[in-house]
Write an enzyme that holds these catalytic residues in place. Structure first.
Site, PDB file in Angstrom:
ATOM      1  N   ARG A  55       0.848  -1.208   0.000  1.00 61.06           N
ATOM      2  CA  ARG A  55       0.000   0.000   0.000  1.00 61.06           C
ATOM      3  C   ARG A  55       0.886   1.262   0.000  1.00 61.06           C
ATOM      4  O   ARG A  55       0.616   2.225  -0.686  1.00 61.06           O
ATOM      5  CB  ARG A  55      -0.901   0.095   1.234  1.00 61.06           C
ATOM      6  CG  ARG A  55      -1.696  -1.120   1.638  1.00 61.06           C
ATOM      7  CD  ARG A  55      -3.050  -1.120   1.002  1.00 61.06           C
ATOM      8  NE  ARG A  55      -3.017  -1.755  -0.310  1.00 61.06           N
ATOM      9  CZ  ARG A  55      -2.796  -3.058  -0.517  1.00 61.06           C
ATOM     10  NH1 ARG A  55      -2.591  -3.883   0.467  1.00 61.06           N
ATOM     11  NH2 ARG A  55      -2.767  -3.552  -1.730  1.00 61.06           N
ATOM     12  N   HIS A 112      -7.322   7.444  11.471  1.00 62.52           N
ATOM     13  CA  HIS A 112      -6.994   6.018  11.372  1.00 62.52           C
ATOM     14  C   HIS A 112      -5.515   5.779  11.080  1.00 62.52           C
ATOM     15  O   HIS A 112      -5.141   4.687  10.657  1.00 62.52           O
ATOM     16  CB  HIS A 112      -7.857   5.346  10.297  1.00 62.52           C
ATOM     17  CG  HIS A 112      -9.305   5.207  10.690  1.00 62.52           C
ATOM     18  ND1 HIS A 112     -10.308   4.904   9.805  1.00 62.52           N
ATOM     19  CD2 HIS A 112      -9.911   5.329  11.905  1.00 62.52           C
ATOM     20  CE1 HIS A 112     -11.471   4.845  10.449  1.00 62.52           C
ATOM     21  NE2 HIS A 112     -11.258   5.111  11.719  1.00 62.52           N
ATOM     22  N   GLY A 178     -17.435  11.037   0.881  1.00 62.31           N
ATOM     23  CA  GLY A 178     -16.871   9.768   0.408  1.00 62.31           C
ATOM     24  C   GLY A 178     -16.642   8.737   1.475  1.00 62.31           C
ATOM     25  O   GLY A 178     -15.647   8.017   1.440  1.00 62.31           O
ATOM     26  N   GLU A 206     -23.331   8.183  -4.047  1.00 60.15           N
ATOM     27  CA  GLU A 206     -24.761   7.865  -3.934  1.00 60.15           C
ATOM     28  C   GLU A 206     -25.162   8.001  -2.473  1.00 60.15           C
ATOM     29  O   GLU A 206     -24.289   7.970  -1.596  1.00 60.15           O
ATOM     30  CB  GLU A 206     -25.013   6.430  -4.409  1.00 60.15           C
ATOM     31  CG  GLU A 206     -24.168   5.440  -3.641  1.00 60.15           C
ATOM     32  CD  GLU A 206     -24.016   4.088  -4.317  1.00 60.15           C
ATOM     33  OE1 GLU A 206     -24.339   3.966  -5.504  1.00 60.15           O
ATOM     34  OE2 GLU A 206     -23.570   3.173  -3.618  1.00 60.15           O
TER      35      GLU A 206
HETATM   36  P1  OAD Z   1     -15.797   2.629   2.312  1.00 59.11           P
HETATM   37  O1  OAD Z   1     -15.103   1.794   1.280  1.00 59.11           O
HETATM   38  O2  OAD Z   1     -16.593   1.950   3.363  1.00 59.11           O
HETATM   39  O3  OAD Z   1     -16.786   3.664   1.601  1.00 59.11           O
HETATM   40  C1  OAD Z   1     -16.371   4.430   0.506  1.00 59.11           C
HETATM   41  C2  OAD Z   1     -17.499   5.400   0.181  1.00 59.11           C
HETATM   42  O4  OAD Z   1     -17.055   6.229  -0.871  1.00 59.11           O
HETATM   43  C3  OAD Z   1     -18.803   4.740  -0.278  1.00 59.11           C
HETATM   44  O5  OAD Z   1     -19.883   5.314   0.422  1.00 59.11           O
HETATM   45  C4  OAD Z   1     -18.861   5.096  -1.782  1.00 59.11           C
HETATM   46  O6  OAD Z   1     -20.210   5.312  -2.228  1.00 59.11           O
HETATM   47  C5  OAD Z   1     -18.084   6.387  -1.815  1.00 59.11           C
HETATM   48  N1  OAD Z   1     -17.427   6.655  -3.101  1.00 59.11           N
HETATM   49  C6  OAD Z   1     -16.792   5.785  -3.918  1.00 59.11           C
HETATM   50  N2  OAD Z   1     -16.277   6.423  -4.985  1.00 59.11           N
HETATM   51  C7  OAD Z   1     -16.585   7.741  -4.843  1.00 59.11           C
HETATM   52  C8  OAD Z   1     -16.340   8.916  -5.622  1.00 59.11           C
HETATM   53  N3  OAD Z   1     -15.646   8.880  -6.768  1.00 59.11           N
HETATM   54  N4  OAD Z   1     -16.822  10.097  -5.175  1.00 59.11           N
HETATM   55  C9  OAD Z   1     -17.525  10.172  -4.014  1.00 59.11           C
HETATM   56  N5  OAD Z   1     -17.775   9.097  -3.242  1.00 59.11           N
HETATM   57  C10 OAD Z   1     -17.319   7.900  -3.635  1.00 59.11           C
HETATM   58  O7  OAD Z   1     -14.664   3.577   2.951  1.00 59.11           O
HETATM   59  P2  OAD Z   1     -14.663   4.407   4.310  1.00 59.11           P
HETATM   60  O8  OAD Z   1     -16.032   4.890   4.648  1.00 59.11           O
HETATM   61  O9  OAD Z   1     -13.575   5.402   4.202  1.00 59.11           O
HETATM   62  O10 OAD Z   1     -10.561   1.862   8.501  1.00 59.11           O
HETATM   63  O11 OAD Z   1     -14.244   3.297   5.339  1.00 59.11           O
HETATM   64  C11 OAD Z   1     -14.069   3.639   6.681  1.00 59.11           C
HETATM   65  C12 OAD Z   1     -12.961   2.826   7.302  1.00 59.11           C
HETATM   66  O12 OAD Z   1     -13.209   1.442   7.094  1.00 59.11           O
HETATM   67  C13 OAD Z   1     -11.598   3.031   6.697  1.00 59.11           C
HETATM   68  O13 OAD Z   1     -10.922   4.168   7.195  1.00 59.11           O
HETATM   69  C14 OAD Z   1     -10.880   1.779   7.096  1.00 59.11           C
HETATM   70  C15 OAD Z   1     -11.951   0.769   6.817  1.00 59.11           C
HETATM   71  O14 OAD Z   1     -11.908  -0.346   7.561  1.00 59.11           O
HETATM   72  C16 OAD Z   1      -9.341   1.491   8.911  1.00 59.11           C
HETATM   73  O15 OAD Z   1      -8.463   1.144   8.179  1.00 59.11           O
HETATM   74  C17 OAD Z   1      -9.179   1.578  10.398  1.00 59.11           C
END
Ligand code: OAD
Length: 240
Positions: A55, A112, A178, A206
């Site tokens: 990564r 994080h 996001g 969305e």
């Molecule tokens: P997720 O993968 O859960 O969610 C990503 C979000 O981004 C989703 O709601 C998508 O709809 C949105 N998305 C994707 N592409 C996009 C774009 N081009 N423009 C706008 N939105 C977009 O990721 P996180 O919510 O960041 O924790 O996940 C939270 C945590 O879960 C992370 O920090 C990580 C993971 O486990 C740790 O590593 C501790």
């Protein structure tokens, strides 16, 4: 006006950094427990270090996108307090902000952790980590410690929560960009912000499951929605 912005993987998606919740439930081919828990690290440090080494190397191949740059512009021009809290461990916000010096009320928190840092398993002390870590990487801080990725794994406490809680309690505007809202405590920030009387806005590809908790939603790719939102915010702030 005091502003708190929370970002998640969606803001970096268009830079080429994969989001977490892919439909197969795996993170780059691994179960979360294998690569994102202290137990996973204890069981197989070579696998975990290798996972984060990859990564970390991938960061060299990606660049901040228009959404990161728009927030950096906002940070340079915002006159109130502005706390940017990211769940992302990439350095794309940092690189965007390095190009335009932020105003004095700005602060960026990686709640994080950060891929480009490591910490000592005994003392917790943090050190820059631009390159690879060995499975049992000697710590410069303790003869009994190793260096591990400076990443908050499941079961561990997110960083700087007191700073985040204090900023949300004073926020006039809370914007979530996001993030799926699947991981606490970040997923609960919107409710805290509402209790503090802030206006709340969700920006995402969305509507998420928690979309109903936000006063407003702006939906589409972050590279389009975030610059548009920042423009309208700066315009309304200048009309004061
Ligand atoms: P997720 O993968 O859960 O969610 C990503 C979000 O981004 C989703 O709601 C998508 O709809 C949105 N998305 C994707 N592409 C996009 C774009 N081009 N423009 C706008 N939105 C977009 O990721 P996180 O919510 O960041 O924790 O996940 C939270 C945590 O879960 C992370 O920090 C990580 C993971 O486990 C740790 O590593 C501790």
């Amino acid at each position: 006006m005091n502003l708190v912005v929370l970002t998640g993987a969606g803001i970096s998606a268009e830079s080429g950094v994969p989001t977490f919740r892919a439909s197969d439930g795996l993170w780059e081919g691994h179960r979360i427990e294998e690569v994102a828990t202290p137990e996973g690290f204890a069981a197989n440090p070579a696998l975990v270090q290798d996972f984060y080494n990859k990564r970390r190397r991938q960061l060299a191949e990606v660049q901040p996108n228009l959404a990161h740059h728009a927030l950096a512009e906002l940070a340079a021009r915002w006159e109130g307090d502005f706390l940017l809290v990211t769940q992302n461990v990439d350095d794309l916000h940092d690189r965007a902000h390095a190009l335009v010096p932020p105003a004095p009320g700005f602060q960026l928190i990686h709640m994080h952790g950060e891929l480009l840092k490591a910490h000592c398993t005994v003392t917790g002390r943090v050190i820059d980590c631009p390159g690879d870590l060995d499975p049992r990487h000697d710590s410069p801080f303790s003869p009994d410690g190793w260096l591990r990725p400076h990443i908050v794994w499941f079961g561990e406490m997110p960083l700087a929560m007191h700073v985040i809680d204090a900023a949300i309690s004073q926020a006039d505007l809370f914007v979530s960009i996001g993030t799926s809202g699947a991981v606490y405590p970040a997923a609960g920030f919107v409710q805290d912000a509402r209790r503090a009387g802030a206006r709340t806005v969700e920006i995402n590809l969305e509507p998420t499951q928690g979309a109903g908790l936000f006063d407003d939603g702006l939906y589409g790719p972050a590279t389009e929605t975030v610059p548009a939102f920042v423009d309208s915010l700066l315009q309304s702030a200048s009309k004061g």
